[in-house]
Design a protein around this motif. Sequence first.
Motif: not given
Length: 98
Positions: A44-45, A75-76, A78-79, A83
Amino acid sequence: MIREKDILLVGHTQKPYGIRGEIVFLFHKAGYAELDADFYFLEMDGILVPFFVEEFTGTTDVAARVKFEEVEDEKSASRLVNKRVFLPIEKVKGVSGQ
């Protein structure tokens, strides 16, 4: 701190599945999909973040639907799309090709 030499890229996430927060995984090898993992690291990032497995449903020899703890809706989930997915190298020892 997790070191790069201690982990292995085993696949990536694809898209959310349904409305309960599941995400579709695509593994690089069938053997990775068969491992009994309590958690996966998702990048993540640029940071490896552990996500703990609540449910795991294999769908093909290299794909699965995974429900993580604390990811409760689409929605959660979809983040977590697109990855890279990692496991500790110790967990994947013995998988064909390792």
